[in-house]
Design a protein around this motif. Structure first.
Motif, PDB file in Angstrom:
ATOM      1  N   GLU A 239       0.840  -1.194   0.000  1.00 39.46           N
ATOM      2  CA  GLU A 239       0.000   0.000   0.000  1.00 39.46           C
ATOM      3  C   GLU A 239       0.881   1.252   0.000  1.00 39.46           C
ATOM      4  N   ASN A 240       0.413   2.293  -0.672  1.00 41.13           N
ATOM      5  CA  ASN A 240       1.088   3.595  -0.774  1.00 41.13           C
ATOM      6  C   ASN A 240       2.291   3.603  -1.697  1.00 41.13           C
ATOM      7  N   GLN A 241       2.573   2.493  -2.381  1.00 40.77           N
ATOM      8  CA  GLN A 241       3.588   2.481  -3.427  1.00 40.77           C
ATOM      9  C   GLN A 241       2.875   2.493  -4.775  1.00 40.77           C
ATOM     10  N   VAL A 242       3.498   3.073  -5.772  1.00 41.77           N
ATOM     11  CA  VAL A 242       2.921   3.075  -7.111  1.00 41.77           C
ATOM     12  C   VAL A 242       3.199   1.716  -7.749  1.00 41.77           C
ATOM     13  N   CYS A 243       2.171   1.127  -8.325  1.00 39.60           N
ATOM     14  CA  CYS A 243       2.304  -0.156  -9.015  1.00 39.60           C
ATOM     15  C   CYS A 243       2.853   0.091 -10.415  1.00 39.60           C
ATOM     16  N   ASN A 244       3.997  -0.512 -10.709  1.00 41.25           N
ATOM     17  CA  ASN A 244       4.642  -0.321 -12.009  1.00 41.25           C
ATOM     18  C   ASN A 244       4.797  -1.609 -12.796  1.00 41.25           C
ATOM     19  N   GLU A 245       4.062  -2.651 -12.378  1.00 45.69           N
ATOM     20  CA  GLU A 245       4.167  -3.916 -13.093  1.00 45.69           C
ATOM     21  C   GLU A 245       2.887  -4.735 -12.969  1.00 45.69           C
ATOM     22  N   ILE A 246       2.681  -5.539 -13.991  1.00 43.94           N
ATOM     23  CA  ILE A 246       1.599  -6.511 -14.006  1.00 43.94           C
ATOM     24  C   ILE A 246       2.265  -7.873 -14.007  1.00 43.94           C
TER      25      ILE A 246
ATOM     26  N   ILE B 239      -0.643 -18.561  -5.486  1.00 47.50           N
ATOM     27  CA  ILE B 239      -1.836 -17.756  -5.229  1.00 47.50           C
ATOM     28  C   ILE B 239      -1.395 -16.406  -4.675  1.00 47.50           C
ATOM     29  N   LEU B 240      -1.985 -15.336  -5.191  1.00 51.09           N
ATOM     30  CA  LEU B 240      -1.774 -13.991  -4.653  1.00 51.09           C
ATOM     31  C   LEU B 240      -3.081 -13.471  -4.085  1.00 51.09           C
ATOM     32  N   ARG B 241      -2.954 -12.669  -3.054  1.00 47.54           N
ATOM     33  CA  ARG B 241      -4.116 -12.054  -2.406  1.00 47.54           C
ATOM     34  C   ARG B 241      -3.917 -10.556  -2.370  1.00 47.54           C
ATOM     35  N   SER B 242      -4.965  -9.823  -2.731  1.00 47.28           N
ATOM     36  CA  SER B 242      -4.967  -8.370  -2.622  1.00 47.28           C
ATOM     37  C   SER B 242      -5.828  -8.017  -1.410  1.00 47.28           C
ATOM     38  N   PHE B 243      -5.314  -7.127  -0.556  1.00 42.57           N
ATOM     39  CA  PHE B 243      -6.081  -6.724   0.623  1.00 42.57           C
ATOM     40  C   PHE B 243      -5.729  -5.303   1.025  1.00 42.57           C
ATOM     41  N   PHE B 244      -6.627  -4.717   1.817  1.00 41.16           N
ATOM     42  CA  PHE B 244      -6.383  -3.396   2.380  1.00 41.16           C
ATOM     43  C   PHE B 244      -6.755  -3.428   3.852  1.00 41.16           C
TER      44      PHE B 244
ATOM     45  N   PHE C  32      -3.717 -12.889 -14.326  1.00 45.15           N
ATOM     46  CA  PHE C  32      -2.924 -11.673 -14.141  1.00 45.15           C
ATOM     47  C   PHE C  32      -3.272 -11.040 -12.799  1.00 45.15           C
ATOM     48  N   MET C  33      -2.308 -10.289 -12.252  1.00 46.00           N
ATOM     49  CA  MET C  33      -2.550  -9.581 -10.995  1.00 46.00           C
ATOM     50  C   MET C  33      -1.720  -8.312 -10.981  1.00 46.00           C
ATOM     51  N   ALA C  34      -2.317  -7.273 -10.454  1.00 43.66           N
ATOM     52  CA  ALA C  34      -1.646  -5.987 -10.242  1.00 43.66           C
ATOM     53  C   ALA C  34      -2.568  -5.148  -9.381  1.00 43.66           C
ATOM     54  N   SER C  35      -2.051  -4.073  -8.881  1.00 42.06           N
ATOM     55  CA  SER C  35      -2.909  -3.043  -8.321  1.00 42.06           C
ATOM     56  C   SER C  35      -3.305  -2.191  -9.531  1.00 42.06           C
ATOM     57  N   PHE C  36      -4.363  -2.634 -10.221  1.00 42.96           N
ATOM     58  CA  PHE C  36      -4.684  -2.086 -11.540  1.00 42.96           C
ATOM     59  C   PHE C  36      -4.973  -0.585 -11.515  1.00 42.96           C
TER      60      PHE C  36
ATOM     61  N   GLU D  55      -4.000  -0.871  -1.957  1.00 43.52           N
ATOM     62  CA  GLU D  55      -3.980  -2.222  -1.424  1.00 43.52           C
ATOM     63  C   GLU D  55      -2.574  -2.815  -1.411  1.00 43.52           C
ATOM     64  N   ASN D  56      -2.477  -3.934  -0.708  1.00 42.31           N
ATOM     65  CA  ASN D  56      -1.278  -4.749  -0.662  1.00 42.31           C
ATOM     66  C   ASN D  56      -1.546  -6.000  -1.487  1.00 42.31           C
ATOM     67  N   ILE D  57      -0.499  -6.564  -2.082  1.00 45.53           N
ATOM     68  CA  ILE D  57      -0.618  -7.847  -2.767  1.00 45.53           C
ATOM     69  C   ILE D  57       0.434  -8.765  -2.167  1.00 45.53           C
ATOM     70  N   GLN D  58      -0.036  -9.903  -1.672  1.00 41.26           N
ATOM     71  CA  GLN D  58       0.817 -10.815  -0.906  1.00 41.26           C
ATOM     72  C   GLN D  58       0.669 -12.241  -1.435  1.00 41.26           C
TER      73      GLN D  58
END
Length: 186
Positions: free
Chosen positions: A37-44, A51-56, A74-78, A89-92
């Motif tokens: 969270e609070n970082q800019v997402c620069n990759e997909i 398995i990846l999980r997105s959460f806040f 696919f996964m990213a903070s779109f 969000e965070n992706i873990q």
């Protein structure tokens, strides 16, 4: 990843081979963060394994799971990727995970290479929008049990790998209620 792109758009072999120099590979151990969270997402990323999980974190300090992504997805903070603003969000990684990574810069190179890549970007964006819309509507139309049954039908082999509290949060129900639903469905 190439097979997924080919299923979306009719690429020539040369067009698909552009990916060879643009994709990097990464391994995440269970618990590692792909995005904070609070970082800019620069990759997909494209999930090869895991398995990846997105959460806040909500206003009460609770973790709220808003998305799971499984193998061949696919996964990213779109929103962050598109707007270049900080992620909400965070992706873990929920398991040891292997991903193929496509950076923003690499994606721009693909878009500049021709129409097929631009069209693929548009189609993938549309798919993500439809998935988000379906999830939003499911919370308004379906019960927690119905949402679990849908997830069970689509991703049964993964559900035992997801901790109960994350699954319950994703479904918008308590872990206790989820335990009752699981017993009824299994």
């Amino acid at each position: 990843m190439k097979a997924v792109f080919q299923s979306i758009q009719d690429f020539t072999e040369d067009e698909l081979n552009l990916l060879d120099d643009l994709i990097t590979f990464r391994k995440l151990k269970k618990g590692d963060f792909l995005q904070k969270e609070n970082q800019v997402c620069n990759e997909i990323v494209f999930i090869k394994k895991g398995i990846l999980r997105s959460f806040f974190i909500n206003h009460k300090g609770d973790e709220i799971t808003n998305c799971f992504a499984f193998e061949n997805e696919f996964m990213a903070s779109f929103a962050s990727f598109i707007t270049e603003e900080r992620a909400e969000e965070n992706i873990q990684a929920l398991t040891d995970t292997e991903v193929q990574v496509l950076s923003r810069k690499s994606l721009e190179k693909l878009y500049q290479s021709g129409y097929n890549w631009q069209e693929t970007g548009r189609k993938l964006t549309e798919i993500e929008f439809v998935n988000l819309n379906k999830r939003m509507i499911s919370f308004q139309k379906l019960s927690g049990k119905q949402r679990y049954e849908e997830l069970f039908q689509q991703h049964q082999k993964y559900l035992q790998l997801i901790p109960l509290q994350y699954l319950a949060s994703y479904l918008g129900i308590t872990p206790r209620h989820l335990s009752r639903i699981r017993k009824a469905v299994l």
